[in-house]
Every structure is written in structure tokens, then in C-alpha cells.
Design a protein around this motif. Structure first.
Motif, PDB file in Angstrom:
ATOM      1  N   TYR A  32      -8.086  55.346  73.230  1.00 20.13           N
ATOM      2  CA  TYR A  32      -7.815  56.753  74.067  1.00 20.13           C
ATOM      3  C   TYR A  32      -7.197  57.284  73.353  1.00 20.13           C
ATOM      4  N   PRO A  69      -5.603  61.210  72.635  1.00 18.79           N
ATOM      5  CA  PRO A  69      -4.836  62.197  73.132  1.00 18.79           C
ATOM      6  C   PRO A  69      -5.222  63.372  73.123  1.00 18.79           C
ATOM      7  N   ARG A  70      -4.823  64.311  73.624  1.00 19.68           N
ATOM      8  CA  ARG A  70      -4.805  65.959  73.081  1.00 19.68           C
ATOM      9  C   ARG A  70      -4.225  66.525  72.448  1.00 19.68           C
ATOM     10  N   ARG A 107      -2.054  75.384  69.721  1.00 18.98           N
ATOM     11  CA  ARG A 107      -2.769  75.251  71.791  1.00 18.98           C
ATOM     12  C   ARG A 107      -3.323  73.708  71.387  1.00 18.98           C
ATOM     13  N   ARG A 108      -2.993  72.638  72.894  1.00 17.84           N
ATOM     14  CA  ARG A 108      -3.328  71.359  72.868  1.00 17.84           C
ATOM     15  C   ARG A 108      -4.722  71.211  72.888  1.00 17.84           C
ATOM     16  N   GLN A 109      -5.367  70.587  72.483  1.00 20.96           N
ATOM     17  CA  GLN A 109      -6.761  70.229  73.414  1.00 20.96           C
ATOM     18  C   GLN A 109      -7.090  68.878  72.474  1.00 20.96           C
ATOM     19  N   LEU A 110      -8.261  67.971  72.997  1.00 25.41           N
ATOM     20  CA  LEU A 110      -8.880  67.063  72.760  1.00 25.41           C
ATOM     21  C   LEU A 110      -9.896  67.512  71.684  1.00 25.41           C
ATOM     22  N   ASP A 138      -4.462  63.416  82.677  1.00 26.56           N
ATOM     23  CA  ASP A 138      -3.885  64.005  82.730  1.00 26.56           C
ATOM     24  C   ASP A 138      -3.595  64.824  81.010  1.00 26.56           C
ATOM     25  N   PHE A 139      -3.100  64.175  80.343  1.00 28.04           N
ATOM     26  CA  PHE A 139      -2.643  64.400  78.837  1.00 28.04           C
ATOM     27  C   PHE A 139      -3.766  63.614  77.961  1.00 28.04           C
ATOM     28  N   MET A 140      -4.688  62.343  77.915  1.00 24.42           N
ATOM     29  CA  MET A 140      -5.830  61.846  77.188  1.00 24.42           C
ATOM     30  C   MET A 140      -7.052  61.600  78.526  1.00 24.42           C
TER      31      MET A 140
END
Length: 140
Positions: free
Chosen positions: A43, A45-46, A62-65, A25-27
Motif C-alpha cells: 500500500y 499512501p500520499r 502538497r500531498r501526492q503519490l 481515495d488516499f492511497m
């Protein structure tokens, strides 16, 4: 391909090639394909990204990979890497001094190099221009 210097000590730098092995979901979990840490799982993360465009009257976040799909990479992004196979597509001559050298010198053997040079109509050609600034050598 990694697009940020997340953790250089762990091998996560801008330009690191990775194989994604799990999406969460977040990574994501990935295996490093280049550099000193080849084969290690990491690993990613965003990250919180804040563009610095001064023309906008507001701050955007914004959060992004910090990853990009890299079926192909630019000549500049390939600098410093050693590759077993290189396919070079030149629809026009390279535009800066030394760029053709950088592109061709990434491959570890002549057998792994394929070059396609085409003209404006898309017809295959046998040669291209290597941009050299001869003025550099005038005062030597």
C-alpha cells in the motif's frame, strides 16, 4: 514506478517498478514487479512533499503519490535492473562515458534487445558513437 525511498525493507524504493491494482481515495495498492519482493502487494499512501526552491517567497506543500507512469525509463533509471526486453531509441549519440554499455547490458539475452538509431532527419542508421574518455587510460 516508485519515485521515493518509502520503505526499502519492504521493497519500496526509488526506481521500483509496480503494477497498480487498486486506487483508493488516499492511497493505492500495488504489486511489486522488481527486486527481492517481486509479487508482494504493498500500500502506497500520499506523501507530504515540500519543494526546496529558495527563489519562492513562500513555502509550498502538497500531498501526492510518489509514483510516475513508466512506459519508458531513462538509461540512468534502468541501472541495476535486469530486464527481459529492452528497446533503445537513440536519436543522437549517448552523452556520457559508459552510458551505452549500461543501456545495452540491462537486457538478459540478445534476443530481447532492439536498438533504433536515427540521424537528425530521422533516417535509420547502423551505428552510433560510444563515448569513451581515452585520457582515463593514459596513465595506466
Amino acid at each position: 514506478m516508485g519515485m521515493r525511498n518509502i520503505n526499502p525493507n519492504e521493497g519500496l524504493m526509488n526506481g521500483t517498478r509496480l503494477q497498480i491494482t487498486e486506487v483508493m481515495d488516499f492511497m493505492v495498492r500495488a504489486t511489486i514487479l522488481t527486486g527481492d519482493k517481486v509479487g508482494e502487494d504493498v500500500y502506497i499512501p500520499r506523501l507530504l512533499i515540500t519543494p526546496t526552491d529558495k527563489r519562492l517567497p513562500f513555502k509550498m506543500r502538497r500531498r501526492q503519490l510518489p509514483l510516475a507512469v513508466a512506459f519508458a525509463i531513462t538509461i540512468n533509471k534502468s541501472q541495476g535492473q535486469s530486464l527481459f526486453q529492452v528497446g533503445l531509441f537513440l536519436p543522437r549519440p549517448v552523452f556520457s562515458h559508459g552510458q551505452l554499455y549500461v543501456a545495452i547490458s540491462r537486457v538478459t539475452s540478445k534476443k530481447g534487445l532492439k536498438v533504433l538509431i536515427v540521424d537528425l532527419e530521422g533516417k535509420p542508421q547502423k551505428k552510433t558513437t560510444n563515448v569513451v574518455f581515452k585520457e582515463v587510460y593514459d596513465n595506466l
